[in-house]
Design an enzyme around this catalytic site. Structure first.
Site, PDB file in Angstrom:
ATOM      1  N   SER A 536       0.846  -1.185   0.000  1.00 45.13           N
ATOM      2  CA  SER A 536       0.000   0.000   0.000  1.00 45.13           C
ATOM      3  C   SER A 536       0.890   1.247   0.000  1.00 45.13           C
ATOM      4  O   SER A 536       1.688   1.428  -0.913  1.00 45.13           O
ATOM      5  CB  SER A 536      -0.946  -0.037   1.204  1.00 45.13           C
ATOM      6  OG  SER A 536      -1.951   0.928   1.087  1.00 45.13           O
ATOM      7  N   HIS A 654      -7.265  -5.610  -1.127  1.00 46.97           N
ATOM      8  CA  HIS A 654      -6.102  -4.883  -0.628  1.00 46.97           C
ATOM      9  C   HIS A 654      -5.361  -5.646   0.463  1.00 46.97           C
ATOM     10  O   HIS A 654      -4.189  -5.393   0.722  1.00 46.97           O
ATOM     11  CB  HIS A 654      -6.552  -3.515  -0.092  1.00 46.97           C
ATOM     12  CG  HIS A 654      -5.453  -2.533   0.078  1.00 46.97           C
ATOM     13  ND1 HIS A 654      -4.750  -2.002  -0.977  1.00 46.97           N
ATOM     14  CD2 HIS A 654      -4.907  -1.981   1.191  1.00 46.97           C
ATOM     15  CE1 HIS A 654      -3.838  -1.164  -0.531  1.00 46.97           C
ATOM     16  NE2 HIS A 654      -3.902  -1.131   0.781  1.00 46.97           N
TER      17      HIS A 654
END
Length: 691
Positions: A536, A654
């Site tokens: 991320s 994610h």
């Protein structure tokens, strides 16, 4: 190093890097910005490229030497350790999630005062493959009902459900568009306040009220239309139900608190965003709002605010700012329990409601409190606690005596051969940066140790100690696992965060670069034996290291990262992050974004380290487009022979909600890749010039 020339040459020359469209050049506030791989931003333009690169990655891994089956077996075994988290206290009941053994997803349980545990929500009953996840949950005040959210494929697009704890059956209606919902139950449990989004929107998070048994489509709007679309709203109701607190985060450094007096229907902004500060954990005590804030206290303090006289000069400081930042607060049994971070390590302190120190709670080791809950009328505080060598578990503290006891844990593997050290190293400007080093006790600094370094550095998030099966796998084989607590996080307070955001973002990258330099100078490793990884915002960090310091490491694994910092806010919900990064739409910010944007800083003629870009189709935070464009740019510019690979997982997101098996698959891929690159001699790397 073993170089598989036929495959690598095929990668460099194959259609995997061929693109259908040419570059696009735009003038952004006087900067000519070229986007060579804009075609990859569309599904139609990217499909063939993705298919070819996924196939190339699979071929690469299929031809690697070594016993993949043995690696997968060991990583799978370590992943089965699991952990316990998410405590919520209601009378003598404690709700929590636990995953252990071969379970794919955490399961929601309730434990009564006698120690009996009841399984409430098991996502595996909805999908044996582990693609359904429990995103969040909120028990009612008595613990008789639970509101919870489920999503599929790691999307985090929650659908709200209500469970009757006694019967174990769903009651009432489901409510969609409740991603990351915040819930506040009424004391009589007839309904609740909650947050939801408009259909198909990643912004405009508003507050509604739902009465059980009614049509959700007719739920009453409560709050949010006065906000910016990127504001983040959470709700909290006082135990007596008279006051609703609405905490509005405006980016990552400013928030404000509103209070709704329900009987009068009187909504007031008590602590405004104009104060340019953060306010957290609002609690109503003796007619005052007690909050944790960094207003005129970068490391936070606890203050009492009279809602009729809320100006800062009228506040009363209960717990003053100290040498180390306050990271959390809960009001339990007449005591304020606060978590303090000492260089990313949690300390737990107890205070009276008047701010007088009542004692410290002795914690087991260098660890992290990731959650704490209790009742104002109760006497027990339950925390989620973990360390590098201790799986996450629940621990109960008697707030009267300060005594700590295990409440719910999972069996831990033998960790007697390992040691955790914390050190400081000097960054480029002399700033001392904390770093954790996990290793086997017999591993000594000889300059030859395989080392895996990770970091994050952003969004006021601390990389505190946590149990990681992948880290344990690495160190039990003789490797060193290191975590750098970079600027941009919360480890040392808001000043530490601010030193790594917006125009200061470059300091995050330099901190990580100097972490590598320290490990090399200290003879723990050398560039040929050093690998790095991050996800991320940490993936952005990996891209920056690839383009700013490629001579210092041998291999890099970037997960669901941001790499195109000129267009990142074009893909929802990334406008939420403009407060952290800035935006190319702003004439004052485009220059520094272009100066470090990894995608735009790839240079031809550079022998880059090996890179594996991992991403996911269902990622609703960071689009896969970032990884595709960055890998395409690297493949086109790369002058060396180290592999540059891309892998997209179709049914994953994610990271939140990812099943155990999918995590094992990803870890095996990462370690296979790293092992293949750290074996043997290092290639000579040619560093690009700094901007």
């Amino acid at each position: 190093m073993r170089i598989r020339l036929p495959l690598l040459l095929a990668l460099a020359a194959s259609p995997a890097t061929a693109l259908a469209a040419g570059p696009v050049t735009e003038n952004l506030h006087g900067y000519a910005v070229t986007d060579a791989h804009r075609a990859l931003e569309s599904d139609a333009g990217a499909k063939g490229w993705i298919d070819r690169n996924n196939a190339a990655a699979e071929a690469f891994f299929a031809k690697l030497p070594g016993d993949r089956a043995a690696m997968e077996k060991r990583i799978d075994a370590l992943s089965q350790v699991g952990g316990v988290a998410g405590a919520s206290v209601h009378g003598d009941k404690t709700f929590f999630t636990r995953r252990t053994g071969d379970q794919e997803q955490p399961i929601l349980y309730v434990r009564d005062g006698a120690g009996k545990e009841t399984r409430l929500v098991d996502p595996m009953q909805l999908d044996k493959g582990g693609k359904v996840a429990l995103d969040w949950y909120y028990p009612s005040p008595s613990g008789k009902q639970v509101v919870y959210g489920l999503s599929r494929d790691g999307s985090e697009d929650s659908v709200l459900h209500v469970l009757d704890v006694g019967t174990g059956k769903q009651v009432g209606e489901t409510i969609p568009y409740t991603r990351h919902a915040s819930i506040a139950w009424l004391p009589d449990e007839s309904g609740f306040y909650y947050t939801r989004y408009p259909k198909g929107d990643r912004y405009n998070r508003h507050v509604y009220f739902h009465r059980l048994g009614s049509d959700p489509a007719k739920d009453a709007y409560v709050f949010g239309k006065q906000n910016q679309k990127t504001d983040w709203v959470d709700v909290k109701l006082t135990p007596d139900g008279t006051r609703l607190f609405v905490n509005v985060s405006k980016g990552w450094a400013v928030s404000e608190i509103w209070m709704l007096e329900r009987e009068k229907n009187d909504l007031q902004k008590i602590l405004p965003a104009e104060l340019k500060a953060l306010f957290a954990e609002p609690t109503f005590i003796d007619g005052r709002i007690v909050v944790r804030t960094n207003y005129e206290a970068p490391k936070f303090r606890v203050v009492a605010v009279d809602p009729k006289k809320p100006a800062p000069q009228q506040w009363k400081t209960l717990i003053a700012e100290g040498a180390w930042p306050l990271d959390g607060m809960a009001y339990v049994g007449g005591k304020l329990a606060v978590v303090r971070l000492e260089k990313a390590v949690s300390k737990l302190e107890l205070y009276g409601k008047d701010g007088r120190k009542a004692g410290d709670v002795r914690l087991p080791d260098l660890g992290t409190i990731s959650g704490a809950d209790g009742e104002e009328s109760g006497d027990r505080l339950v925390i989620t606690y973990a360390s590098f060598l201790r799986p996450a578990g629940l621990y109960e503290i008697d707030v009267k005596s300060g005594k700590l006891a295990e409440l719910a844990t999972v069996p831990a593997p033998d960790v007697s051969k390992f040691v955790v050290e914390q050190l400081d190293y000097p960054s480029y400007d002399g700033t001392r940066v904390p770093m954790f080093v996990l290793r086997r006790k017999d591993v000594q600094p000889n300059g030859e140790n395989p080392t895996l370094l990770t970091g994050y550095g952003g969004f006021n998030i601390s990389l505190s100690p946590r149990f990681s099966p992948s880290a344990l796998y690495w160190v039990e084989r003789g490797g060193i696992f290191a975590v750098a607590n970079l600027r941009g996080g919360s480890e040392l307070g808001e000043a530490w965060h601010d030193a790594g955001r917006l125009a200061n973002k470059h300091q995050v990258f330099r901190d990580f670069e100097y972490a590598m330099r320290h490990l090399i100078r200290s003879k723990w490793t050398k560039p040929a034996k050093l690998a790095i990884t991050g996800g991320s915002n940490g993936g952005l960090l990996m891209g920056a290291m690839m383009t700013q310091a490629p001579e210092l490491f041998r291999a890099c694994v970037g997960r669901v990262g941001l790499y195109d910092m000129i267009r990142f806010d074009e893909w929802p919900p990334a406008e939420l992050w403009v407060d952290e990064y800035g935006s190319a739409k702003n004439a004052d910010q485009v220059g520094y974004l272009l100066g470090y944007s990894p995608y735009h800083q790839v240079m031809p003629g550079v022998s880059y380290p090996a890179f594996l870009g991992l991403t996911a189709r269902a990622d609703t935070r960071v689009t896969w487009i970032h990884t595709a464009k960055f890998v395409a740019a690297l493949q086109e510019a790369h002058a060396g022979t180290a592999p540059v690979l891309f892998h997209l997982e179709e049914k994953a997101g994610h990271g939140a909600g990812k099943g155990r098996s999918d995590r094992v698959k990803e870890e095996v891929m990462m370690f296979q890749f790293i092992d293949s690159q750290l074996a043997g001699d290092a290639q000579k790397l040619k560093a690009p010039a700094r901007r």
